[in-house]
Design a protein around this motif. Structure first.
Motif, PDB file in Angstrom:
ATOM      1  N   LEU A 141       0.820  -1.210   0.000  1.00 38.12           N
ATOM      2  CA  LEU A 141       0.000   0.000   0.000  1.00 38.12           C
ATOM      3  C   LEU A 141       0.860   1.269   0.000  1.00 38.12           C
ATOM      4  CD1 LEU A 141      -2.837  -1.057   2.458  1.00 38.12           C
ATOM      5  CD2 LEU A 141      -3.036  -0.675  -0.016  1.00 38.12           C
ATOM      6  N   THR A 142       1.964   1.242   0.712  1.00 42.42           N
ATOM      7  CA  THR A 142       2.857   2.406   0.725  1.00 42.42           C
ATOM      8  C   THR A 142       3.463   2.626  -0.654  1.00 42.42           C
ATOM      9  OG1 THR A 142       3.336   2.070   3.065  1.00 42.42           O
ATOM     10  CG2 THR A 142       4.879   3.446   1.831  1.00 42.42           C
ATOM     11  N   ALA A 143       3.911   1.552  -1.294  1.00 41.74           N
ATOM     12  CA  ALA A 143       4.475   1.675  -2.641  1.00 41.74           C
ATOM     13  C   ALA A 143       3.429   2.227  -3.608  1.00 41.74           C
ATOM     14  CB  ALA A 143       5.001   0.323  -3.121  1.00 41.74           C
ATOM     15  N   ARG A 144       2.232   1.763  -3.493  1.00 39.94           N
ATOM     16  CA  ARG A 144       1.134   2.244  -4.354  1.00 39.94           C
ATOM     17  C   ARG A 144       0.872   3.731  -4.101  1.00 39.94           C
ATOM     18  NH1 ARG A 144      -4.915  -0.186  -3.786  1.00 39.94           N
ATOM     19  NH2 ARG A 144      -5.985   1.409  -4.988  1.00 39.94           N
ATOM     20  N   PHE A 145       0.827   4.125  -2.843  1.00 40.60           N
ATOM     21  CA  PHE A 145       0.599   5.522  -2.491  1.00 40.60           C
ATOM     22  C   PHE A 145       1.722   6.412  -3.015  1.00 40.60           C
ATOM     23  CE2 PHE A 145       1.403   9.104   0.315  1.00 40.60           C
ATOM     24  CZ  PHE A 145       0.185   9.771   0.251  1.00 40.60           C
ATOM     25  N   VAL A 146       2.961   6.006  -2.780  1.00 47.24           N
ATOM     26  CA  VAL A 146       4.107   6.812  -3.204  1.00 47.24           C
ATOM     27  C   VAL A 146       4.122   6.963  -4.725  1.00 47.24           C
ATOM     28  CG1 VAL A 146       6.643   6.868  -3.321  1.00 47.24           C
ATOM     29  CG2 VAL A 146       5.485   6.359  -1.157  1.00 47.24           C
ATOM     30  N   GLU A 147       3.836   5.899  -5.441  1.00 44.77           N
ATOM     31  CA  GLU A 147       3.800   5.987  -6.903  1.00 44.77           C
ATOM     32  C   GLU A 147       2.763   7.008  -7.356  1.00 44.77           C
ATOM     33  OE1 GLU A 147       2.668   3.160 -10.655  1.00 44.77           O
ATOM     34  OE2 GLU A 147       3.754   2.247  -9.001  1.00 44.77           O
TER      35      GLU A 147
END
Length: 167
Positions: A141-147
């Motif tokens: 979820l963090t990777a998705r948010f940052v992207e």
């Protein structure tokens, strides 16, 4: 304020939490501690360019400045210091001789590896007590948010650009 957010919505809580995290983890004081804990005697301000070069590989000096949100003169001074310390190499851009390509030297690669290891330890310490499924969900979820968040960041007014090949 007591460390909580006045906005209890998920967006407000996330904004407050990310702001606190970024302020703490990117402060020069914290970066000095990270370098020391990694066994390094480098300037705290040099961590971001070393980490970025380790992450993206060789890059034009002007593009590195843009990525780090630094002016070209500031980046040039920092790269000169890193080159003198033996942590980066600069070479002419084969596509444009007026520009430079910057890369980590073997010693710079070693420093990058030590910084990454210490960073992983920091994340592991912060997630102590989390099970594997929680860690996996949070990472995804963090990777998705940052992207999604970074995709809009480069379009902001005042963001440095790399249109000057002399950098």
């Amino acid at each position: 304020m007591d460390g909580t957010t006045a906005d209890p919505t998920p967006e407000g809580v996330l904004l407050t939490s990310l702001t606190q995290l970024m302020a703490q983890w990117t402060s020069l004081t914290r970066q000095t501690v990270v370098a020391r804990e990694a066994g390094l005697t480098i300037d705290a301000g040099d961590i971001r360019p070393i980490y970025t070069l380790g992450r993206v590989g060789p890059i034009r000096a002007g593009d590195l400045a843009a990525d780090l949100r630094l002016t070209r003169p500031t980046m040039s001074k920092q790269l000169a210091r890193l080159e003198t310390a033996g942590l980066v190499t600069k070479s002419p851009d084969p596509d444009d001789g007026r520009a430079s390509i910057v890369a980590l030297s073997p010693e710079g690669e070693h420093v990058f590896a030590l910084l990454v290891q210490r960073g992983r330890e920091m994340v592991d310490e912060a997630m102590r007590g989390w099970d594997a499924a929680e860690r996996g969900r949070f990472a995804a979820l963090t990777a998705r948010f940052v992207e999604a968040a970074i995709g809009t960041d480069a379009d902001q007014p005042g963001a440095p650009t790399s249109d000057d090949p002399s950098a």
